[in-house]
Every structure is written in C-alpha cells, then in structure tokens.
Design an enzyme around this catalytic site. Structure first.
Site, mmCIF file in Angstrom:
data_model
loop_
_atom_site.group_PDB
_atom_site.id
_atom_site.type_symbol
_atom_site.label_atom_id
_atom_site.label_comp_id
_atom_site.label_asym_id
_atom_site.label_seq_id
_atom_site.Cartn_x
_atom_site.Cartn_y
_atom_site.Cartn_z
ATOM 1 C CB ALA A 84 33.879 56.779 52.361
ATOM 2 N N GLY A 123 33.715 56.853 46.843
ATOM 3 C CA GLY A 123 34.995 57.952 47.265
ATOM 4 C C GLY A 123 36.025 57.336 46.137
ATOM 5 C CD GLU A 126 32.655 61.420 45.805
ATOM 6 O OE1 GLU A 126 33.141 60.575 46.617
ATOM 7 O OE2 GLU A 126 32.082 62.308 45.991
ATOM 8 C CD GLU A 146 28.971 57.855 46.831
ATOM 9 O OE1 GLU A 146 28.468 57.418 45.703
ATOM 10 O OE2 GLU A 146 30.148 58.058 46.785
HETATM 11 N N1 CAA Z 1 33.747 50.305 53.652
HETATM 12 C C1 CAA Z 1 34.095 49.397 54.533
HETATM 13 N N2 CAA Z 1 33.960 48.181 54.228
HETATM 14 C C2 CAA Z 1 33.470 47.697 53.043
HETATM 15 C C3 CAA Z 1 33.185 48.610 51.909
HETATM 16 C C4 CAA Z 1 33.335 50.102 52.312
HETATM 17 N N3 CAA Z 1 32.996 51.085 51.340
HETATM 18 N N4 CAA Z 1 32.850 47.930 51.001
HETATM 19 C C5 CAA Z 1 33.063 46.626 51.287
HETATM 20 N N5 CAA Z 1 33.322 46.376 52.475
HETATM 21 C C6 CAA Z 1 33.606 45.248 53.237
HETATM 22 C C7 CAA Z 1 32.476 44.417 53.169
HETATM 23 O O1 CAA Z 1 31.686 44.600 54.471
HETATM 24 C C8 CAA Z 1 32.949 42.963 53.479
HETATM 25 O O2 CAA Z 1 33.463 42.799 54.862
HETATM 26 P P1 CAA Z 1 33.644 41.464 55.394
HETATM 27 O O3 CAA Z 1 34.238 40.671 54.536
HETATM 28 O O4 CAA Z 1 33.904 41.436 56.862
HETATM 29 O O5 CAA Z 1 31.935 40.884 55.503
HETATM 30 C C9 CAA Z 1 34.418 43.087 52.480
HETATM 31 O O6 CAA Z 1 34.705 44.406 52.141
HETATM 32 C C10 CAA Z 1 33.996 42.500 51.179
HETATM 33 O O7 CAA Z 1 32.917 43.065 50.630
HETATM 34 P P2 CAA Z 1 31.802 42.063 49.861
HETATM 35 O O8 CAA Z 1 31.645 40.935 50.219
HETATM 36 O O9 CAA Z 1 30.767 43.106 49.172
HETATM 37 O O10 CAA Z 1 32.844 41.851 48.536
HETATM 38 P P3 CAA Z 1 32.396 41.869 46.937
HETATM 39 O O11 CAA Z 1 33.530 41.555 46.154
HETATM 40 O O12 CAA Z 1 31.155 41.263 46.747
HETATM 41 O O13 CAA Z 1 31.824 43.250 46.481
HETATM 42 C C11 CAA Z 1 32.456 45.654 46.394
HETATM 43 C C12 CAA Z 1 33.218 44.270 46.454
HETATM 44 C C13 CAA Z 1 31.567 45.672 44.785
HETATM 45 C C14 CAA Z 1 33.410 46.778 46.145
HETATM 46 C C15 CAA Z 1 31.231 45.837 47.312
HETATM 47 O O14 CAA Z 1 31.670 45.416 48.612
HETATM 48 C C16 CAA Z 1 30.703 47.001 47.549
HETATM 49 O O15 CAA Z 1 29.850 47.138 46.472
HETATM 50 N N6 CAA Z 1 30.996 47.945 48.426
HETATM 51 C C17 CAA Z 1 30.684 49.176 48.721
HETATM 52 C C18 CAA Z 1 30.803 50.328 47.851
HETATM 53 C C19 CAA Z 1 29.918 51.609 48.166
HETATM 54 O O16 CAA Z 1 29.125 51.812 48.618
HETATM 55 N N7 CAA Z 1 30.930 52.777 48.102
HETATM 56 C C20 CAA Z 1 30.559 54.026 48.660
HETATM 57 C C21 CAA Z 1 30.936 54.397 49.867
HETATM 58 S S1 CAA Z 1 30.504 55.497 50.632
HETATM 59 C C22 CAA Z 1 31.323 56.794 50.037
HETATM 60 O O17 CAA Z 1 32.234 56.520 49.185
HETATM 61 C C23 CAA Z 1 30.986 58.293 50.282
HETATM 62 C C24 CAA Z 1 31.634 59.460 49.719
HETATM 63 O O18 CAA Z 1 31.396 59.913 49.003
HETATM 64 C C25 CAA Z 1 32.983 59.936 50.521
#
Ligand code: CAA
Ligand code: NAI
Length: 732
Positions: A84, A123, A126, A146
């Site tokens: 998400a 997500g 998912e 999450e």
């Molecule tokens: N939403 C919004 N922005 C996100 C994001 C997300 N899910 N994941 C990453 N970003 C953004 C970061 O804030 C970063 O932004 P900036 O460049 O402005 O700082 C950019 O994307 C790049 O992220 P990273 O610096 O972390 O890049 P990376 O290559 O080191 O890692 C990644 C990539 C493994 C995807 C890591 O970003 C990550 O783990 N992201 C989060 C994953 C997560 O927690 N997902 C679950 C979301 S909640 C959900 O999905 C709920 C549900 O059930 C519906």
C-alpha cells in the site's frame, strides 16, 4: 502476436511497447492471447489510489477482452509491488479499497497470474495472493511486513496466506514481517513456480502459455481449506510473540487475525481482518512506526551533502584496540574493508586481535559470515602494528584511545604527520570537543567525529559529528562508512555528548532526582521496562560500569554549577567497589556471573542516608508521575538539542534514541512521543517541576515557541527543507 517461451525478441518488443502507457498508471497490453498489465508507480509501485483505480479498470478490460485468455500482472522498475502507499494512510481511506480490488482480481473468470521480481511486499503480496497463480524470478522475495508499521496485512493477507501455505507458515511470516526468498516461497506453496527467465514479463508469459496449453483450472486462495491445527498453536504463538513485542500490539494482532482464518468463513474472516486493520491504522503505534519508516529514509538526506560524492573508502585505520577499537575493526572487517589497527604495544595488539577473532568467530557461528570470509579477514584484511607510519595509505582513520583530550590531541598530531593527503581523520570520542581535536591538525577540514556505540560491531547507531571546519565530502564519507558498515548514521553537531549522550545525561539526572526524592531505582527501571525499553536506566548503568559515570562526575566537579542538585548515592556505591556487572554488584546483585541481577537492598540504605543528610521527605511518586518526569526531561533536552542545531531535525533525535538507547520504535522516539502526548502537557509539566528545581527544569525555548504557535515536532520535520520523505508523509 504469438509469444514464444524465452524469446528475446518478445522481451525487446515488450520493453518498447511498455513505454506506451494507457491513461493511468497500470498499462494494458495484449501480447498474443495474453494481457500484460504493468503497474508503474516509481519508485516501488506502491498501491496508490490511482493504481487501485487502474487495476479495477484493467481487470474489467481483461474480462471483456475476448482476445485475452490469461492476464499477467507485473511491476515496472526494480520491484513487483512494495505494498500500500504508506503516505496515504494519514488520509481517510478512499474507494476502491485494496481488499475490494483484490477480490475483483480473484473473482475474474479467466486466469490472472502475478509475475514477481524484486519484492512483493504487503499489499503487493496480497495482490499476488488474489491472483490465481504466482510465478517468481530468481532472487525475488515475498513478505507481509505490515507488522513493522504497527498494522496487520489489511487486504486479505491474514486470510489467504494461511489457506495457501498453512497456518504455521503464516504464523512464521506475518507476525515477524520477514520476507522469504523465491525458493522458500515455492517450497511453502506461495509461488507456483520459480522461473529461470531473467525477466518477470518473460516468466509471466511462459507461465501463461503453460496455463493456456494445459487448460489449468483457476485456483482461488479464498476457496482453499488449510489443514486444521490445534488451537494451542495459536495460544503458544501469541505468548511467544507478545514476549518479543514488548508492548507493540501489531505482532499479537497478526496472530489473532490468522487464528480468525481457522475459525470462520473467508468472508467473515475478511470483515474481521478489516476491523482489526482499521483499529491499528488509527493507533498511535502505527503513527509512530510510520514516522520511523520515513525518518529512517530521511536521515541521510542533508542539504550539505546533496550531490557531494564521498571520498574513496577501501581501507581504514583504527587507533586503540580496546572495547571500542576492536569492535569498530570487527564491524569494518566484516563488511569488506581492510583494517590497520594500531596499539601501544604488542601485548595490547594481541588482546585486540583476540577480541576481533572472538567477535568474528561469533558471527561465523551465527551464520552471518562464512569460514572463507573469516580466513580472508585474518590472512589479508587485518594488519596490526604499533607504528603510526603504517597508516600512511589508509583512506580513513578512527581514533578510539582513552577518553582524554591530551591523549587524543597527541594522536591527531601524529596522524596529521603520517596520513596521506585527503585521508579522513575521525575520533570516536563520546564527549570531547571535536573542534579542539581538529585544531591540532593542519587539516581541520578532514576531521570529523564518528561516534560508534558499544558493542560497535553490533549496535546500529553511528553519530556523524560535524565540526566547524569539516568539509562536506568528509561528512559524505562518514555517511558512506555508515552505509558500508550497515549502521544507521545520524548527523550531529559538536557539544558535550552530541545528541544521544547529552540527552541521556539529562534524563539520567532526572531519574537520580526521582530516586533521591523517594522512589527506588528498581521502580524507575520497572516503569521504563513497561514503557518498552529493553532495560531500565539503572540496569544499563550496571552493564556499562558505574566507574565510568564516577570518573565523569569527578572530571566535571570543578566546573559544576552551584545551583545544580548534586547526588552522592552513586559515588558512595562506587566507593564500596560496586561498579555494576563487572564486580557482580551495583544497583543489582549478579550471583555467579548472571546477566540479570536482583535488586541490591543496600542501595536503599544508601539512599535513605542521603535523604536524611539533605533533609528530604521521601515522596511516593506513582508510575505515571515517574514516567512523566523522565520523559519530560528527555523531551526538554532533546528540544534544546534541536534548537541549538546539534540535531538538524526532531526526527534525527528520534532515530538516535531508537537505535542507540533502546527507545521503543513503536513509540517513534521521544519527539514523536511528545507530539502524541501533546507539547502543551509536556511544557506544563516542566513548568510545574521547575517550581521545585528551577535550575534543572528550564524549558527549552523551542518547546515554548512550538506551544505558542500551535505547532508540533512533526511540523518541524515537515518544514525542514530537505526532508522529502517525512515531508511527503506529514503532508499526505
Ligand atoms: N509507500 C510509500 N512509499 C514507499 C513505500 C510504500 N509502501 N515503500 C517505499 N516507499 C518509498 C520510500 O519512502 C522511499 O522514498 P524516498 O525516496 O522519498 O525516500 C522510496 O520509496 C524508496 O524506498 P527505499 O529507500 O526503502 O528503497 P529500497 O530500495 O532500499 O527498498 C523496499 C525498497 C524493500 C520496497 C522498501 O522501500 C520497503 O520495505 N518498503 C516498505 C514495504 C512495506 O512495508 N509494505 C507494506 C505497506 S503496508 C500495506 O501494504 C498494508 C496493506 O496490507 C494494504
Ligand atoms: P578502552 O580503554 O577499552 O580502550 C582504549 C585503548 O586505546 C586501549 O587498548 C589502549 O591501549 C589504547 N591506547 C591508548 N592510547 C593509545 C595510543 N596513544 N595509541 C594507540 N593506542 C592507544 O576504551 P574504550 O571504551 O574502547 O573507549 C575508547 C574511546 O571510545 C573513548 O574515547 C570513549 O569515550 C569512546 N567510546 C566508548 C564507548 C564505550 O561504551 N566504551 C562508547 C562510545 C565511544
């Protein structure tokens, strides 16, 4: 167009055509009889509102497209979908909601395949679980992280994953949030195949071909029935997870949500999951963890190093092989750097080498390092010497000798004489003035503080202490070293104790006052344990060694302000030779080398004596009162640290306390905590305490200003020019 398995031509064609986008951010392209839907939302294809809307539209288009037999969903760029869009969580949820989008995918009457590369997280996984098949390319990872954001998977993850992979796998993956690799995911039944294709599109197209050719029937996770498990499995999981979570709710709710899947229909399970998800999404814990997520990413975004390349960093020197030097050398060696370690004599060098060998051996035992890497470290990467001239070619030196300004100055004079031009000269001092150290060299622009935490090869935090004349590329090199050594680097300015130790000194002083005024050290420790710290301040003091604080107090005695309340109980303990764990006695007694002690009753007698001498009537503070005072001291000093520019933003303080001092991440750090409590309440508490001790409780001007203007620390984070991640988050 007919798509042949592994056809390079097809891939090339796809890359060209994928640049032609439909309106919106999920493109639809017919490749023969396969519809390829590409999710593009740089950088990580987060499932924003636009993406959700487009996914709904593309699925409808696919259902109506008679030429399309199968659909493949892929992500553009480096990942499939990272979940998400966390930035949207602050706004009210807008339709179409992700669970409904995914239900729509699953309800499709024709096969939909998720072709995963990079990561499918949250997500993103998912969405894949809503597809009828999932194929991954090598190196792909899937997970439901999450829990780290203080929520649970909110789009069917807790209901579909156990049905597909079994309850035990779900209990392993969801409460931990840890992703697993493609092969493990295939073994668990989460992926149907791991493709040899290099590209997710090719992998998806090949899988689609086999589905079409074999007439493979649709498989919907929601319709699967997982083998039943004993209810005790959930009870055990809940107990284990709660113990590790230390007050964080989401891991436990993850287990409860998976348990729901075992008890009820899919539809009811989905409704319950949504309810649990929404409750957590509206919680302070989620706000704190989302803050920490963006703060992590904002730490290295500093105006002064934007676009500045770090200096070359392949070999480092470490001066002093004691507690810190040996740990720093270990961390550097384990991350591929060459290290030249300097000690005063061969005996000290031998001790340092033995410590490094023990540290490295421990890492090998834990599987963090291979035996070959260990061999390479001792054969090639580590050199030991008593001669400073051996440092003539290193790119960076970290000095970790005794905490004595004269000794440090002598060391830096020598470094100035022997190090090559452009070498970065760093000190690991805890408190001393980095400007004074830089001033003894002819190259103050190359001098910086790199403050590691003990044990240095394990602790995550690295304070990058920027002195008055430090050059921007030296700061960038400090951050680069942090990156190489897998540390969390925080920028700090020069003052006594920088960010962390300065704030620590203040909240420890508040704790000492609480104790002398009537509470016990054990009560204070218990309150902080309940708050979520892994240890209370007095247990930490025992671990660090009470003699260190004693020496500091002696050092500062001549310059102590007469208005400062001075407490003697800790000195009296030290006079008895009680230095904490190392002498088996301190605030706690450690029988037979135990790491966890029992309260030392003699400490209470010493406190009673001190109260008698100072004519203090012991007051009985409640747990809440203890916590309020402790936190007010921490927040007030932290505000001063930001006000003086020692920390650039409140978020830098938050991450320092989280990574270096055990502040519970799920509370987001002291500034985030203060915002949740309300700055007005914190300030009014400080003013009330000031009536008892006006010298100690001087409110930070910044705190007063924020309260007067109705702003928060989060507002300051958002206002800070270069903090793009936090800014986007706060504004979302
Ligand atoms: N939403 C919004 N922005 C996100 C994001 C997300 N899910 N994941 C990453 N970003 C953004 C970061 O804030 C970063 O932004 P900036 O460049 O402005 O700082 C950019 O994307 C790049 O992220 P990273 O610096 O972390 O890049 P990376 O290559 O080191 O890692 C990644 C990539 C493994 C995807 C890591 O970003 C990550 O783990 N992201 C989060 C994953 C997560 O927690 N997902 C679950 C979301 S909640 C959900 O999905 C709920 C549900 O059930 C519906
Ligand atoms: P330590 O006493 O364990 O080690 C210091 C080492 O430096 C000794 O082995 C000594 O032989 C060596 N040494 C002294 N003078 C030297 C010289 N001129 N040349 C070469 N080697 C010399 O001390 P520790 O705890 O490792 O601390 C080192 C520095 O790190 C201090 O500045 C301290 O404030 C700082 N620090 C300490 C932390 C801790 O938890 N111990 C945490 C963070 C920083």
């Amino acid at each position: 167009m007919i798509v042949r398995r592994g056809s390079a031509l097809c891939l090339r064609e796809f890359r060209v055509s994928s640049s032609i986008k439909s309106s919106g951010q999920v493109s639809y392209e017919l490749r023969g009889d396969v519809a390829v839907m590409t999710v593009s939302n740089a950088p990580v294809n987060a499932l924003s509102l636009a993406i959700r809307q487009d996914l709904v539209a593309r699925i409808k288009q696919f259902e109506e497209d008679e030429a399309a037999k199968v659909a493949v969903i892929v992500g553009e760029g480096k990942v499939f979908i990272a979940g998400a869009d966390i930035r949207e969580f602050k706004r009210p949820a807008t339709e179409p909601h992700l669970p409904d989008v995914i239900d729509g995918i699953e309800a499709c009457t024709k096969p939909v395949i998720a072709a995963i590369h990079g990561v499918a997280l949250g997500g993103g996984l998912e969405v894949a679980l809503g597809c009828h098949f999932r194929v991954g390319v090598k190196g792909a990872k899937v997970g439901l992280p999450e829990v780290h954001l203080g929520i649970i998977p909110g789009a069917g993850g807790t209901q579909r994953l156990p049905r597909l992979a079994g309850y035990e796998k779900a209990l392993e993956m969801i409460p931990s949030g840890a992703p697993i690799g493609a092969d493990a995911a295939k073994a668990a039944g989460i992926l149907d195949d791991v493709s040899d294709e290099a590209d997710a599109v090719a992998a998806g197209l090949a899988f689609a071909r086999s589905v079409i050719d074999n007439g493979t029937p649709l498989r919907r996770c929601s319709e699967l029935v997982a083998p039943a498990v004993d209810a005790q499995v959930f009870a055990d999981a809940k107990a284990a997870v709660a113990k590790r979570a230390r007050g964080q709710k989401s891991p436990v709710v993850c287990v409860e949500a998976i348990e729901v899947a075992s008890q009820t229909s899919f539809a009811d399970g989905m409704a319950k999951e949504r309810e649990m998800f929404m409750e957590l999404k509206n919680s302070a814990q989620h706000r704190a963890l989302a803050h920490a997520f963006f703060a992590d990413r904002a730490l290295g975004k500093l105006p002064e190093i934007e676009g500045i390349a770090p200096r070359t960093l392949k070999s480092i020197g470490v001066i002093g092989g004691g507690t810190m030097g040996a740990g720093i050398a270990t961390g550097a060696l384990m991350n591929g750097l060459s290290v030249t370690l300097i000690e005063r004599d061969d005996e000290a060098l031998g001790r340092a080498k033995a410590t490094i060998a023990k540290n490295v051996g421990g890492a090998v035992k834990k599987g963090k390092l291979s035996a070959e890497q260990e061999q390479r470290i001792f054969d090639k990467a580590l050199s030991l010497s008593t001669d400073y001239a051996s440092l003539s070619e290193v790119d960076l030196v970290v000095e970790a000798v005794f905490e004595d300004i004269d000794v440090k100055k002598q060391v830096f004079e020598k470094l100035d004489a022997v190090c090559k031009e452009g070498a970065v000269l760093a000190t690991n001092t805890s408190y001393l003035d980095v400007n004074a150290i830089a001033a003894v060299t002819k190259r103050p622009q190359d001098v910086i503080g790199l403050h590691f935490f003990s044990p240095a090869h394990i602790m995550k935090l690295l304070e990058v202490v920027v002195a008055d004349k430090t050059a921007p590329d030296v700061i960038a090199t400090g951050f680069q070293l942090g990156k190489i050594m897998r540390k969390i680097a925080v920028r700090a300015g020069v003052c006594d104790g920088f960010i962390g130790n300065r704030i620590l000194a203040t909240y420890r002083a508040a704790a000492d006052a609480i104790v002398v005024d009537g509470s016990t050290p054990f009560e204070v420790d218990d309150v902080m344990l309940e708050f979520g710290f892994p240890m209370g301040p007095y247990a930490v003091a025992d671990l660090a060694g009470l003699d260190i604080g004693w020496a500091t107090r002696k050092r500062k005695a001549p310059t102590r302000d007469p208005r400062e309340r001075y407490f003697t109980f800790a000195d009296r303990m030290c006079e008895q030779g009680w230095f904490g764990q190392k002498t088996s006695k301190g605030y706690y007694v450690y029988e037979d080398g135990a790491r966890k002690g029992t309260p030392n009753p003699a400490v209470l007698d010493i406190l009673t004596e001190e109260r008698k001498e100072k004519q203090i009537n012991a007051q009985n503070l409640s747990k809440e009162q203890i916590l309020d005072r402790y936190m007010a001291a921490m927040v007030n000093e932290a505000a001063k640290v930001v006000e003086e520019g020692i920390a650039l933003r409140p978020l830098d303080v938050d991450m320092t306390l989280i990574y270096g001092y055990g502040f519970p991440r799920w509370r987001g750090g002291p500034m985030q905590y203060a915002d949740e409590i309300g700055l007005e309440k914190i300030l009014s508490n400080i003013k009330a305490y000031a009536e008892e001790d006006g010298y100690f409780w001087q409110p930070a001007k910044l705190l007063e200003e924020l309260v007067a203007s109705g702003r928060s620390f989060a507002d300051l984070n958002a206002e800070s020019g270069n903090n793009s991640a936090a800014k986007k988050h706060e504004n979302a």
